[in-house]
Design a protein around this motif. Structure first.
Motif, PDB file in Angstrom:
ATOM      1  N   ASN A 166       0.832  -1.206   0.000  1.00  0.00           N
ATOM      2  CA  ASN A 166       0.000   0.000   0.000  1.00  0.00           C
ATOM      3  C   ASN A 166       0.866   1.255   0.000  1.00  0.00           C
ATOM      4  O   ASN A 166       0.588   2.212  -0.730  1.00  0.00           O
ATOM      5  N   VAL A 167       1.900   1.253   0.828  1.00  0.00           N
ATOM      6  CA  VAL A 167       2.800   2.402   0.922  1.00  0.00           C
ATOM      7  C   VAL A 167       3.441   2.696  -0.437  1.00  0.00           C
ATOM      8  O   VAL A 167       3.517   3.856  -0.874  1.00  0.00           O
ATOM      9  N   ALA A 168       3.882   1.646  -1.118  1.00  0.00           N
ATOM     10  CA  ALA A 168       4.529   1.826  -2.427  1.00  0.00           C
ATOM     11  C   ALA A 168       3.591   2.500  -3.421  1.00  0.00           C
ATOM     12  O   ALA A 168       3.992   3.409  -4.156  1.00  0.00           O
ATOM     13  N   LEU A 169       2.330   2.060  -3.439  1.00  0.00           N
ATOM     14  CA  LEU A 169       1.368   2.640  -4.374  1.00  0.00           C
ATOM     15  C   LEU A 169       0.960   4.050  -3.951  1.00  0.00           C
ATOM     16  O   LEU A 169       0.841   4.949  -4.793  1.00  0.00           O
ATOM     17  N   LEU A 170       0.769   4.257  -2.672  1.00  0.00           N
ATOM     18  CA  LEU A 170       0.386   5.587  -2.178  1.00  0.00           C
ATOM     19  C   LEU A 170       1.489   6.613  -2.451  1.00  0.00           C
ATOM     20  O   LEU A 170       1.211   7.761  -2.833  1.00  0.00           O
ATOM     21  N   GLU A 171       2.737   6.200  -2.290  1.00  0.00           N
ATOM     22  CA  GLU A 171       3.858   7.113  -2.574  1.00  0.00           C
ATOM     23  C   GLU A 171       3.936   7.428  -4.069  1.00  0.00           C
ATOM     24  O   GLU A 171       4.393   8.509  -4.461  1.00  0.00           O
ATOM     25  N   GLU A 176      -0.474  -4.913 -12.692  1.00  0.00           N
ATOM     26  CA  GLU A 176      -1.714  -5.653 -12.420  1.00  0.00           C
ATOM     27  C   GLU A 176      -2.077  -5.652 -10.933  1.00  0.00           C
ATOM     28  O   GLU A 176      -3.246  -5.468 -10.567  1.00  0.00           O
ATOM     29  N   ASP A 177      -1.084  -5.836 -10.077  1.00  0.00           N
ATOM     30  CA  ASP A 177      -1.354  -5.854  -8.638  1.00  0.00           C
ATOM     31  C   ASP A 177      -1.825  -4.484  -8.153  1.00  0.00           C
ATOM     32  O   ASP A 177      -2.736  -4.386  -7.322  1.00  0.00           O
ATOM     33  N   GLU A 178      -1.230  -3.415  -8.676  1.00  0.00           N
ATOM     34  CA  GLU A 178      -1.609  -2.063  -8.263  1.00  0.00           C
ATOM     35  C   GLU A 178      -3.024  -1.725  -8.716  1.00  0.00           C
ATOM     36  O   GLU A 178      -3.779  -1.059  -7.999  1.00  0.00           O
ATOM     37  N   VAL A 179      -3.400  -2.200  -9.900  1.00  0.00           N
ATOM     38  CA  VAL A 179      -4.755  -1.968 -10.407  1.00  0.00           C
ATOM     39  C   VAL A 179      -5.792  -2.608  -9.470  1.00  0.00           C
ATOM     40  O   VAL A 179      -6.841  -2.018  -9.174  1.00  0.00           O
ATOM     41  N   LYS A 180      -5.481  -3.809  -8.986  1.00  0.00           N
ATOM     42  CA  LYS A 180      -6.385  -4.496  -8.056  1.00  0.00           C
ATOM     43  C   LYS A 180      -6.396  -3.813  -6.681  1.00  0.00           C
ATOM     44  O   LYS A 180      -7.408  -3.841  -5.978  1.00  0.00           O
ATOM     45  N   ARG A 181      -5.278  -3.211  -6.298  1.00  0.00           N
ATOM     46  CA  ARG A 181      -5.136  -2.608  -4.974  1.00  0.00           C
ATOM     47  C   ARG A 181      -5.791  -1.217  -4.894  1.00  0.00           C
ATOM     48  O   ARG A 181      -6.293  -0.811  -3.844  1.00  0.00           O
ATOM     49  N   LEU A 182      -5.792  -0.491  -6.013  1.00  0.00           N
ATOM     50  CA  LEU A 182      -6.272   0.891  -6.022  1.00  0.00           C
ATOM     51  C   LEU A 182      -7.684   1.075  -5.445  1.00  0.00           C
ATOM     52  O   LEU A 182      -7.904   2.011  -4.661  1.00  0.00           O
ATOM     53  N   PRO A 183      -8.676   0.229  -5.789  1.00  0.00           N
ATOM     54  CA  PRO A 183     -10.033   0.447  -5.259  1.00  0.00           C
ATOM     55  C   PRO A 183     -10.122   0.452  -3.735  1.00  0.00           C
ATOM     56  O   PRO A 183     -11.031   1.068  -3.171  1.00  0.00           O
ATOM     57  N   SER A 184      -9.192  -0.217  -3.066  1.00  0.00           N
ATOM     58  CA  SER A 184      -9.242  -0.281  -1.600  1.00  0.00           C
ATOM     59  C   SER A 184      -9.000   1.090  -0.966  1.00  0.00           C
ATOM     60  O   SER A 184      -9.331   1.304   0.202  1.00  0.00           O
ATOM     61  N   PHE A 185      -8.454   2.046  -1.734  1.00  0.00           N
ATOM     62  CA  PHE A 185      -8.192   3.387  -1.211  1.00  0.00           C
ATOM     63  C   PHE A 185      -9.420   4.295  -1.308  1.00  0.00           C
ATOM     64  O   PHE A 185      -9.418   5.401  -0.760  1.00  0.00           O
ATOM     65  N   CYS A 186     -10.456   3.845  -2.055  1.00  0.00           N
ATOM     66  CA  CYS A 186     -11.722   4.610  -2.185  1.00  0.00           C
ATOM     67  C   CYS A 186     -11.483   6.039  -2.676  1.00  0.00           C
ATOM     68  O   CYS A 186     -12.037   7.005  -2.115  1.00  0.00           O
ATOM     69  N   LEU A 187     -10.658   6.190  -3.692  1.00  0.00           N
ATOM     70  CA  LEU A 187     -10.355   7.520  -4.214  1.00  0.00           C
ATOM     71  C   LEU A 187     -11.425   7.989  -5.193  1.00  0.00           C
ATOM     72  O   LEU A 187     -11.888   7.223  -6.042  1.00  0.00           O
ATOM     73  N   LEU A 188     -11.791   9.256  -5.086  1.00  0.00           N
ATOM     74  CA  LEU A 188     -12.853   9.805  -5.927  1.00  0.00           C
ATOM     75  C   LEU A 188     -12.468   9.823  -7.398  1.00  0.00           C
ATOM     76  O   LEU A 188     -13.275   9.512  -8.271  1.00  0.00           O
ATOM     77  N   SER A 189     -11.211  10.201  -7.688  1.00  0.00           N
ATOM     78  CA  SER A 189     -10.798  10.329  -9.089  1.00  0.00           C
ATOM     79  C   SER A 189     -10.393   8.999  -9.721  1.00  0.00           C
ATOM     80  O   SER A 189      -9.963   8.961 -10.874  1.00  0.00           O
ATOM     81  N   SER A 190     -10.546   7.906  -8.958  1.00  0.00           N
ATOM     82  CA  SER A 190     -10.291   6.588  -9.549  1.00  0.00           C
ATOM     83  C   SER A 190     -11.587   5.972 -10.083  1.00  0.00           C
ATOM     84  O   SER A 190     -11.558   4.946 -10.754  1.00  0.00           O
ATOM     85  N   LYS A 191     -12.713   6.616  -9.791  1.00  0.00           N
ATOM     86  CA  LYS A 191     -14.001   6.078 -10.228  1.00  0.00           C
ATOM     87  C   LYS A 191     -14.195   6.324 -11.728  1.00  0.00           C
ATOM     88  O   LYS A 191     -13.828   7.393 -12.241  1.00  0.00           O
ATOM     89  N   PRO A 192     -14.761   5.367 -12.452  1.00  0.00           N
ATOM     90  CA  PRO A 192     -15.027   5.592 -13.877  1.00  0.00           C
ATOM     91  C   PRO A 192     -16.001   6.751 -14.053  1.00  0.00           C
ATOM     92  O   PRO A 192     -16.919   6.925 -13.251  1.00  0.00           O
ATOM     93  N   MET A 193     -15.777   7.566 -15.087  1.00  0.00           N
ATOM     94  CA  MET A 193     -16.605   8.763 -15.276  1.00  0.00           C
ATOM     95  C   MET A 193     -17.119   8.878 -16.699  1.00  0.00           C
ATOM     96  O   MET A 193     -16.435   8.544 -17.670  1.00  0.00           O
ATOM     97  N   LEU A 194     -18.349   9.337 -16.808  1.00  0.00           N
ATOM     98  CA  LEU A 194     -18.999   9.605 -18.095  1.00  0.00           C
ATOM     99  C   LEU A 194     -19.437  11.061 -18.090  1.00  0.00           C
ATOM    100  O   LEU A 194     -20.027  11.535 -17.114  1.00  0.00           O
ATOM    101  N   TYR A 195     -19.158  11.784 -19.176  1.00  0.00           N
ATOM    102  CA  TYR A 195     -19.582  13.178 -19.276  1.00  0.00           C
ATOM    103  C   TYR A 195     -20.889  13.283 -20.067  1.00  0.00           C
ATOM    104  O   TYR A 195     -21.002  12.722 -21.160  1.00  0.00           O
TER     105      TYR A 195
END
Length: 368
Positions: A162-167, A186-205
């Motif tokens: 987690n620290v590696a990805l957050l940094e 691939e591992d980071e892609v799977k790990r990212l959702p656990s941080f609940c980041l707003l800008s990681s959510k898929p978006m449609l305009y």
């Protein structure tokens, strides 16, 4: 729990009007002043699927049950929302709860409707919202890094990852870039959702235009600029809608809607496209069943196996799954009936490893 798409945008861009059209309700108050919506409105929206009508005819049933998703009308965000401006913390917390974001942006001129930023500039409006999401994420990442760094010092391997990805995220967000554009393995892609980041959510305009521009929006420079920006800066899809017209259409019967759309020169409702795009944005697809009782679309996450899809109908079916009889919708339509598809060798028996595809028409075989 049903997956949710949250409708966001600046105040007075048509979010609540669109929500009323999507849900065919008056659940959201629509008024010409900022912060008309404070608490999020939630509505269940049916996913348009023309395949069900034809499938119902083949099965000889009058009952059609489409797939559905939840849409959440979230109050307007403003510049400074990440620091609490305009009840920003409450609104951003609402955004954090949804699975995908539909960002409504005003792409029309109208002196009678107040614009929060003083002028119509869709790209600037979109950047304001994106900036607030990224700033909120930067604060969140900093806080999560401190917590994980403490655990990592105790040789917690998960915390170390987690620290590696957050940094890695910190300088990326500091450049104003959304989390979903970070280059990851691939591992980071799977790990990212656990941080609940707003800008990681898929978006449609959703480019909101006037009714008379819907048939041909090619000359609307606001739409062109926003769609180009969304694709280049966010790798995001976009669609064009007229929220006000859609709200009026939502109060008409199907025949009247078809007549109205034909009169203004469009073949389909912008809302239909938006709903289908939101469904896809959430990573969802539909498998279909048809019998004397009903023709129905069942929602599944892309990548799910046959037993998992059987479990969508009933949890016991996943445990007792034996086989699935499967034919693609197009092949069934060509054959004319399940029996004809079976005789033509188009009906397949699939086992536990089969990955379902959108439009698969199926009958599950399970132990009693």
């Amino acid at each position: 729990m049903m997956l949710q798409s949250g409708i966001v945008g600046l105040p007075n861009v048509g979010k609540s009007t669109l929500f009323n059209a999507l849900t065919k309700s008056r659940k959201a108050e629509a008024a010409n002043y900022p912060f008309c919506t404070i608490d999020p409105n939630v509505g269940v929206v049916q996913v348009p699927d023309d395949r069900l009508t034809r499938l119902a005819k083949i099965a000889g049933t009058q009952t059609i049950i489409p797939a559905a998703i939840e849409m959440v009308d979230i109050a307007g965000l403003v510049a400074g929302a990440s620091k609490g401006e305009g009840l920003g913390n409450k609104f951003l917390a609402n955004v954090r709860e949804v699975d995908a974001i539909v960002h409504v942006v005003r792409c029309f001129e109208d002196e009678d409707i107040i614009h929060n930023m003083g002028r119509v500039d869709p790209v600037n409006d979109a950047e304001v919202i994106l900036t607030e999401l990224v700033l909120a994420d930067a604060d969140s990442v900093s806080s999560q890094l401190q917590k994980n760094a403490k655990k990592a010092r105790g040789n917690d391997k998960d915390a170390e990852a987690n620290v590696a990805l957050l940094e890695k995220l910190i300088p990326h967000l500091d450049e104003g870039k959304p989390a979903n554009l970070l280059e990851m393995d691939e591992d980071e892609v799977k790990r990212l959702p656990s941080f609940c980041l707003l800008s990681s959510k898929p978006m449609l305009y959703a480019c909101n235009v006037k009714e008379d521009e819907l048939a041909d929006f090619s000359t609307n420079v606001h739409v062109t600029n926003l769609r180009n920006w969304a694709a280049e800066q966010q790798d995001a899809d976009s669609c064009v809608i007229s929220a006000k017209m859609e709200e009026e259409l939502s109060e008409l019967g199907e025949d009247d809607v078809a007549e109205y759309l034909e009169a203004i020169g469009v073949s389909d409702s912008g809302v239909s496209t938006l709903i289908q795009s939101s469904y896809n944005l959430l990573g969802l697809a539909s498998f279909l069943t048809a019998g004397e009782k009903e023709a129905r679309a069942w929602t599944f996450k892309k990548g799910m196996t046959a037993p998992q899809c059987a479990g969508v109908i009933h949890t016991d079916f996943e445990k007792s799954f034996i086989k699935a009889e499967v034919v693609s919708y197009d092949e069934l339509l060509e054959a004319g009936s399940m029996q004809a598809a079976r005789e033509a060798g188009k009906l397949r028996l699939e086992g536990k490893e089969y990955i379902f595809a959108d439009g698969d028409v199926t009958l599950f075989k399970c132990n009693a």
